[in-house]
Write a protein that holds these residues in place. Structure first.
Motif, PDB file in Angstrom:
ATOM      1  N   LEU A   1      -1.630 -14.172   0.387  1.00 51.18           N
ATOM      2  CA  LEU A   1      -1.176 -14.563  -0.942  1.00 51.18           C
ATOM      3  C   LEU A   1      -2.323 -14.509  -1.943  1.00 51.18           C
ATOM      4  CD1 LEU A   1       1.324 -15.453  -2.485  1.00 51.18           C
ATOM      5  CD2 LEU A   1       0.709 -17.820  -2.011  1.00 51.18           C
ATOM      6  N   TYR A   2      -3.510 -14.875  -1.485  1.00 49.90           N
ATOM      7  CA  TYR A   2      -4.691 -14.776  -2.343  1.00 49.90           C
ATOM      8  C   TYR A   2      -4.917 -13.333  -2.782  1.00 49.90           C
ATOM      9  CZ  TYR A   2      -9.668 -14.240  -3.370  1.00 49.90           C
ATOM     10  OH  TYR A   2     -10.865 -13.889  -3.945  1.00 49.90           O
ATOM     11  N   GLU A   3      -4.789 -12.394  -1.836  1.00 49.00           N
ATOM     12  CA  GLU A   3      -4.987 -10.979  -2.154  1.00 49.00           C
ATOM     13  C   GLU A   3      -4.009 -10.521  -3.238  1.00 49.00           C
ATOM     14  OE1 GLU A   3      -7.236  -8.911  -1.300  1.00 49.00           O
ATOM     15  OE2 GLU A   3      -8.256 -10.047   0.257  1.00 49.00           O
ATOM     16  N   LEU A   4      -2.794 -11.055  -3.227  1.00 45.19           N
ATOM     17  CA  LEU A   4      -1.816 -10.697  -4.253  1.00 45.19           C
ATOM     18  C   LEU A   4      -2.191 -11.314  -5.595  1.00 45.19           C
ATOM     19  CD1 LEU A   4       0.901  -9.623  -5.315  1.00 45.19           C
ATOM     20  CD2 LEU A   4       1.962 -11.706  -4.411  1.00 45.19           C
ATOM     21  N   LEU A   5      -2.446 -12.616  -5.612  1.00 45.92           N
ATOM     22  CA  LEU A   5      -2.654 -13.322  -6.880  1.00 45.92           C
ATOM     23  C   LEU A   5      -3.931 -12.918  -7.592  1.00 45.92           C
ATOM     24  CD1 LEU A   5      -1.541 -16.924  -5.808  1.00 45.92           C
ATOM     25  CD2 LEU A   5      -0.199 -15.187  -7.021  1.00 45.92           C
ATOM     26  N   VAL A   6      -4.990 -12.631  -6.827  1.00 48.76           N
ATOM     27  CA  VAL A   6      -6.276 -12.323  -7.456  1.00 48.76           C
ATOM     28  C   VAL A   6      -6.248 -10.970  -8.158  1.00 48.76           C
ATOM     29  CG1 VAL A   6      -7.451 -11.106  -5.580  1.00 48.76           C
ATOM     30  CG2 VAL A   6      -8.754 -12.638  -7.088  1.00 48.76           C
ATOM     31  N   GLN A   7      -5.230 -10.158  -7.901  1.00 47.20           N
ATOM     32  CA  GLN A   7      -5.100  -8.907  -8.638  1.00 47.20           C
ATOM     33  C   GLN A   7      -4.796  -9.162 -10.121  1.00 47.20           C
ATOM     34  OE1 GLN A   7      -5.949  -6.321  -6.656  1.00 47.20           O
ATOM     35  NE2 GLN A   7      -5.989  -7.937  -5.097  1.00 47.20           N
ATOM     36  N   PHE A   8      -4.265 -10.355 -10.416  1.00 44.04           N
ATOM     37  CA  PHE A   8      -3.817 -10.645 -11.786  1.00 44.04           C
ATOM     38  C   PHE A   8      -4.706 -11.644 -12.513  1.00 44.04           C
ATOM     39  CE2 PHE A   8      -0.007  -9.979  -9.050  1.00 44.04           C
ATOM     40  CZ  PHE A   8       0.269  -8.693  -9.475  1.00 44.04           C
ATOM     41  N   ALA A   9      -5.329 -12.562 -11.771  1.00 47.05           N
ATOM     42  CA  ALA A   9      -6.177 -13.569 -12.417  1.00 47.05           C
ATOM     43  C   ALA A   9      -7.062 -14.227 -11.369  1.00 47.05           C
ATOM     44  CB  ALA A   9      -5.313 -14.632 -13.109  1.00 47.05           C
TER      45      ALA A   9
ATOM     46  N   LYS B   1     -16.404 -14.590  -9.577  1.00 47.69           N
ATOM     47  CA  LYS B   1     -16.115 -13.396 -10.361  1.00 47.69           C
ATOM     48  C   LYS B   1     -15.220 -12.449  -9.569  1.00 47.69           C
ATOM     49  CE  LYS B   1     -18.411  -9.475 -12.601  1.00 47.69           C
ATOM     50  NZ  LYS B   1     -19.716  -8.810 -12.840  1.00 47.69           N
ATOM     51  N   ARG B   2     -14.262 -11.837 -10.241  1.00 44.88           N
ATOM     52  CA  ARG B   2     -13.385 -10.870  -9.574  1.00 44.88           C
ATOM     53  C   ARG B   2     -14.122  -9.566  -9.328  1.00 44.88           C
ATOM     54  NH1 ARG B   2      -7.627  -9.243 -11.102  1.00 44.88           N
ATOM     55  NH2 ARG B   2      -8.662  -8.502 -12.973  1.00 44.88           N
ATOM     56  N   VAL B   3     -14.202  -9.185  -8.074  1.00 41.78           N
ATOM     57  CA  VAL B   3     -14.819  -7.917  -7.686  1.00 41.78           C
ATOM     58  C   VAL B   3     -13.913  -7.263  -6.664  1.00 41.78           C
ATOM     59  CG1 VAL B   3     -17.173  -8.728  -8.104  1.00 41.78           C
ATOM     60  CG2 VAL B   3     -16.157  -9.003  -5.838  1.00 41.78           C
ATOM     61  N   ARG B   4     -14.162  -5.991  -6.406  1.00 40.97           N
ATOM     62  CA  ARG B   4     -13.332  -5.295  -5.436  1.00 40.97           C
ATOM     63  C   ARG B   4     -13.896  -5.425  -4.021  1.00 40.97           C
ATOM     64  NH1 ARG B   4      -9.365  -2.317  -7.769  1.00 40.97           N
ATOM     65  NH2 ARG B   4      -9.640  -1.674  -9.945  1.00 40.97           N
ATOM     66  N   HIS B   5     -12.988  -5.388  -3.058  1.00 47.10           N
ATOM     67  CA  HIS B   5     -13.410  -5.296  -1.665  1.00 47.10           C
ATOM     68  C   HIS B   5     -14.231  -4.013  -1.483  1.00 47.10           C
ATOM     69  CE1 HIS B   5     -11.374  -8.557   0.464  1.00 47.10           C
ATOM     70  NE2 HIS B   5     -10.358  -8.395  -0.360  1.00 47.10           N
ATOM     71  N   GLY B   6     -14.985  -3.973  -0.380  1.00 46.26           N
ATOM     72  CA  GLY B   6     -15.753  -2.768  -0.076  1.00 46.26           C
ATOM     73  C   GLY B   6     -17.154  -2.780  -0.626  1.00 46.26           C
ATOM     74  N   ASP B   7     -17.653  -3.954  -1.059  1.00 41.54           N
ATOM     75  CA  ASP B   7     -19.015  -4.002  -1.575  1.00 41.54           C
ATOM     76  C   ASP B   7     -20.023  -3.918  -0.422  1.00 41.54           C
ATOM     77  OD1 ASP B   7     -19.011  -6.535  -0.408  1.00 41.54           O
ATOM     78  OD2 ASP B   7     -18.658  -7.559  -2.307  1.00 41.54           O
ATOM     79  N   ARG B   8     -21.289  -3.808  -0.769  1.00 42.71           N
ATOM     80  CA  ARG B   8     -22.342  -3.582   0.235  1.00 42.71           C
ATOM     81  C   ARG B   8     -22.405  -4.721   1.254  1.00 42.71           C
ATOM     82  NH1 ARG B   8     -27.880  -4.620   0.791  1.00 42.71           N
ATOM     83  NH2 ARG B   8     -29.020  -2.980   1.919  1.00 42.71           N
ATOM     84  N   ALA B   9     -22.312  -5.964   0.785  1.00 43.22           N
ATOM     85  CA  ALA B   9     -22.401  -7.113   1.684  1.00 43.22           C
ATOM     86  C   ALA B   9     -21.259  -7.102   2.700  1.00 43.22           C
ATOM     87  CB  ALA B   9     -22.380  -8.410   0.884  1.00 43.22           C
ATOM     88  N   GLU B  10     -20.075  -6.789   2.232  1.00 46.73           N
ATOM     89  CA  GLU B  10     -18.913  -6.768   3.115  1.00 46.73           C
ATOM     90  C   GLU B  10     -19.043  -5.662   4.150  1.00 46.73           C
ATOM     91  OE1 GLU B  10     -14.400  -8.049   2.060  1.00 46.73           O
ATOM     92  OE2 GLU B  10     -15.146  -6.257   1.048  1.00 46.73           O
ATOM     93  N   ARG B  11     -19.576  -4.538   3.735  1.00 44.96           N
ATOM     94  CA  ARG B  11     -19.753  -3.422   4.668  1.00 44.96           C
ATOM     95  C   ARG B  11     -20.815  -3.734   5.722  1.00 44.96           C
ATOM     96  NH1 ARG B  11     -17.650   1.645   2.763  1.00 44.96           N
ATOM     97  NH2 ARG B  11     -16.542   1.339   0.799  1.00 44.96           N
TER      98      ARG B  11
ATOM     99  N   ASP C   1      -2.005   5.536  -7.601  1.00 46.12           N
ATOM    100  CA  ASP C   1      -3.362   5.038  -7.828  1.00 46.12           C
ATOM    101  C   ASP C   1      -3.741   4.165  -6.639  1.00 46.12           C
ATOM    102  OD1 ASP C   1      -5.780   4.305  -9.065  1.00 46.12           O
ATOM    103  OD2 ASP C   1      -4.866   2.508  -9.885  1.00 46.12           O
ATOM    104  N   ILE C   2      -4.857   4.461  -5.981  1.00 40.69           N
ATOM    105  CA  ILE C   2      -5.308   3.704  -4.819  1.00 40.69           C
ATOM    106  C   ILE C   2      -6.764   3.307  -5.020  1.00 40.69           C
ATOM    107  CG2 ILE C   2      -5.619   3.671  -2.315  1.00 40.69           C
ATOM    108  CD1 ILE C   2      -3.549   5.864  -2.083  1.00 40.69           C
ATOM    109  N   ASN C   3      -7.034   2.039  -4.864  1.00 44.60           N
ATOM    110  CA  ASN C   3      -8.410   1.545  -4.977  1.00 44.60           C
ATOM    111  C   ASN C   3      -8.531   0.283  -4.132  1.00 44.60           C
ATOM    112  OD1 ASN C   3     -11.083   1.203  -5.798  1.00 44.60           O
ATOM    113  ND2 ASN C   3     -10.607   1.597  -7.947  1.00 44.60           N
ATOM    114  N   TYR C   4      -9.755  -0.193  -3.967  1.00 42.94           N
ATOM    115  CA  TYR C   4      -9.925  -1.427  -3.220  1.00 42.94           C
ATOM    116  C   TYR C   4      -9.299  -2.594  -3.979  1.00 42.94           C
ATOM    117  CZ  TYR C   4     -12.787   0.608   0.401  1.00 42.94           C
ATOM    118  OH  TYR C   4     -13.208   1.350   1.480  1.00 42.94           O
ATOM    119  N   ALA C   5      -8.640  -3.471  -3.237  1.00 37.94           N
ATOM    120  CA  ALA C   5      -8.025  -4.657  -3.834  1.00 37.94           C
ATOM    121  C   ALA C   5      -9.115  -5.594  -4.330  1.00 37.94           C
ATOM    122  CB  ALA C   5      -7.137  -5.359  -2.806  1.00 37.94           C
ATOM    123  N   TYR C   6      -8.747  -6.464  -5.249  1.00 33.93           N
ATOM    124  CA  TYR C   6      -9.713  -7.421  -5.776  1.00 33.93           C
ATOM    125  C   TYR C   6      -9.884  -8.606  -4.833  1.00 33.93           C
ATOM    126  CZ  TYR C   6     -10.085  -5.288 -10.405  1.00 33.93           C
ATOM    127  OH  TYR C   6     -10.345  -4.436 -11.449  1.00 33.93           O
ATOM    128  N   LYS C   7     -11.056  -9.207  -4.915  1.00 30.28           N
ATOM    129  CA  LYS C   7     -11.357 -10.478  -4.271  1.00 30.28           C
ATOM    130  C   LYS C   7     -12.241 -11.234  -5.259  1.00 30.28           C
ATOM    131  CE  LYS C   7     -15.575  -8.814  -2.051  1.00 30.28           C
ATOM    132  NZ  LYS C   7     -16.409  -8.831  -0.843  1.00 30.28           N
TER     133      LYS C   7
END
Length: 245
Positions: free
Chosen positions: A33-41, A208-218, A196-202
């Motif tokens: 649910l977090y993955e859904l909501l954080v796309q908007f705010a 701060k809203r950033v996209r998945h797939g950042d260096r730390a996560e990798r 349109d396909i991109n990494y989801a937000y977290k």
């Protein structure tokens, strides 16, 4: 992100920015649910009251956003959203607390886990947009499983009548797969529509809203992968030793 999944103290809670979410299927988890909501705010806190014995959520929860305006926006854009065939009930909470119905608060029975494999969720989550209304979850499964393991069933967000809202989520086993999907499918055609396909937000540690797939996560994903390989090698060696005896 763990700080998001906590029950805030009453004195620390902004009621005007808090939204009640009801009619949640047992398969809906806080991270999903977090993955859904954080796309908007930006999400400040997300709390699912749990059954004290079963430790499962009771079909409803509360999401607190940064501002009342964010909450109002989320209420607008998520109107009629469905997850796992159920229409979610979004509404603003009241100063005295959310007046939920007995139906909203009844205890849900445990169901099968959402994941389809034993793969670790490393954060290789994609947001796919501009989907043809005729595309369903099975179509996404058939199309994107060709790239590699999907550790969750594809999710398409639907309105209260079950019609696709044109976007959804894909969660893969590792970043090499999700990177390949973006490289080959972003801007590609699915059922005569350019998706349109991109990494989801977290949200990062600062909120701060950033996209998945950042260096730390990798880096964390690579570390987890290495540790799993070591564990597998130990198990294999143990079995071989048993045979020699």
């Amino acid at each position: 992100m763990n700080s998001v999944f906590r029950k805030p103290a009453d004195s620390d809670r902004n009621v005007q920015a808090t939204v009640y979410i009801g009619n949640l299927d047992p398969q809906v988890t806080e991270p999903l649910l977090y993955e859904l909501l954080v796309q908007f705010a930006p999400v400040r806190t997300l709390n699912f009251p749990k059954d004290r014995i079963l430790k499962t959520h009771q079909g409803y929860g509360f999401a607190e956003f940064r501002t009342a305006e964010d909450a109002e926006y989320v209420l607008e854009v998520t109107r009629g959203v469905r997850l796992f065939g159920k229409s979610l009930k979004f509404k603003k909470t009241e100063s005295g607390g959310s007046k939920t119905s007995q139906q909203d608060q009844h205890r849900y029975q445990q169901q099968a886990a959402l994941t389809t494999s034993n793969a670790i969720d490393v954060g290789a989550k994609l947001f796919i947009n501009n989907l043809n209304p005729l595309i369903d979850e099975q179509f996404l499964q058939d199309t994107f499983s060709k790239f590699g393991t999907l550790i969750r069933p594809p999710i398409i967000i639907r309105d209260e009548s079950g019609v696709s809202k044109g976007y959804g989520f894909l969660t893969f086993a590792d970043f090499s797969i999700s990177d390949a999907v973006i490289a080959k499918m972003a801007g590609g055609m699915l059922m005569n529509m350019k998706v349109d396909i991109n990494y989801a937000y977290k949200e990062d540690a600062s909120g701060k809203r950033v996209r998945h797939g950042d260096r730390a996560e990798r880096l964390l994903a690579e570390s987890a992968k290495t540790n799993n390989l070591l564990k597998n090698e130990i198990k294999v060696e143990g079995k071989k030793g048993g045979r020699r005896k």
